[in-house]
Design a protein around this motif. Structure first.
Motif, mmCIF file in Angstrom:
data_model
loop_
_atom_site.group_PDB
_atom_site.id
_atom_site.type_symbol
_atom_site.label_atom_id
_atom_site.label_comp_id
_atom_site.label_asym_id
_atom_site.label_seq_id
_atom_site.Cartn_x
_atom_site.Cartn_y
_atom_site.Cartn_z
ATOM 1 N N GLY A 129 96.471 52.450 50.364
ATOM 2 C CA GLY A 129 95.964 51.332 51.419
ATOM 3 C C GLY A 129 96.899 50.132 51.541
ATOM 4 N N MET A 130 97.638 49.772 50.104
ATOM 5 C CA MET A 130 98.479 48.624 50.117
ATOM 6 C C MET A 130 99.676 49.102 50.953
ATOM 7 S SD MET A 130 101.646 47.582 48.345
ATOM 8 C CE MET A 130 101.635 49.027 47.356
ATOM 9 N N LEU A 131 100.262 50.306 50.850
ATOM 10 C CA LEU A 131 101.313 50.787 51.516
ATOM 11 C C LEU A 131 101.196 50.869 53.028
ATOM 12 C CD1 LEU A 131 102.725 53.499 48.993
ATOM 13 C CD2 LEU A 131 103.748 51.213 49.615
ATOM 14 N N ALA B 186 90.464 56.064 42.516
ATOM 15 C CA ALA B 186 90.438 54.627 43.418
ATOM 16 C C ALA B 186 91.775 53.955 43.305
ATOM 17 C CB ALA B 186 89.404 53.748 42.707
ATOM 18 N N ARG B 187 92.587 54.232 42.541
ATOM 19 C CA ARG B 187 93.802 53.561 42.149
ATOM 20 C C ARG B 187 94.805 54.045 43.299
ATOM 21 N NH1 ARG B 187 93.227 54.238 36.273
ATOM 22 N NH2 ARG B 187 92.516 52.034 35.446
ATOM 23 N N GLY B 188 94.638 55.451 43.251
ATOM 24 C CA GLY B 188 95.369 56.067 44.306
ATOM 25 C C GLY B 188 95.256 55.443 45.872
ATOM 26 N N ILE B 189 93.983 55.507 46.048
ATOM 27 C CA ILE B 189 93.524 55.370 47.453
ATOM 28 C C ILE B 189 94.003 53.757 47.620
ATOM 29 C CG2 ILE B 189 91.704 54.325 48.887
ATOM 30 C CD1 ILE B 189 90.401 56.913 47.679
ATOM 31 N N ALA B 190 93.907 52.662 46.384
ATOM 32 C CA ALA B 190 94.208 51.359 46.831
ATOM 33 C C ALA B 190 95.591 51.180 46.824
ATOM 34 C CB ALA B 190 93.902 50.429 45.360
ATOM 35 N N GLY B 191 96.638 52.273 46.292
ATOM 36 C CA GLY B 191 98.022 52.017 46.277
ATOM 37 C C GLY B 191 98.270 52.485 47.661
#
Length: 116
Positions: free
Chosen positions: A35-37, A28-33
């Motif tokens: 997505g932010m990028l 989830a953290r990887g996907i959120a990061g």
């Protein structure tokens, strides 16, 4: 060791968290990061195309995120004994750290010269 002993030891090392929960949180953290990028890159592109101005902070955010990811992958791979891509992750992390430093230097240089 019995299965129960191994599970108890794993929970103790992970402070009571289930391994599956930890994997889900990491993904989830990887996907959120990512997505932010993606959102940042989209906003930077729109700003460049429509208003002829891009965000000077976006390359800093992108490269610093990539640097932290690369260095973290290197350290975790080293700690767990993985030898597959640890050298490549170290190179990637250091390269992105170099780009981050260059972009920060350029930002402060332009701010100091009154170009922004």
């Amino acid at each position: 060791m019995k299965r129960e002993e191994i599970l108890a030891k794993a929970r103790k090392e992970n402070k009571g968290a289930d391994i599956v929960e930890l994997e889900v949180q990491n993904k989830a953290r990887g996907i959120a990061g990512a997505g932010m990028l993606l959102i940042g890159a989209s906003m930077n592109l729109i700003g460049s195309l429509m208003y002829d101005r891009s965000c000077r902070l976006f390359p800093i955010m992108f490269c610093s995120y990539a640097a932290i990811q690369g260095l973290t992958q290197f350290m975790l791979g080293k700690r767990r004994g993985s030898t597959k891509l640890t050298g490549l992750w170290l190179f990637y992390g250091l390269l992105m750290t170099g780009f981050t430093v260059i972009f920060i230097y350029q930002l402060f240089r332009d701010l100091n010269a009154g170009r922004l």
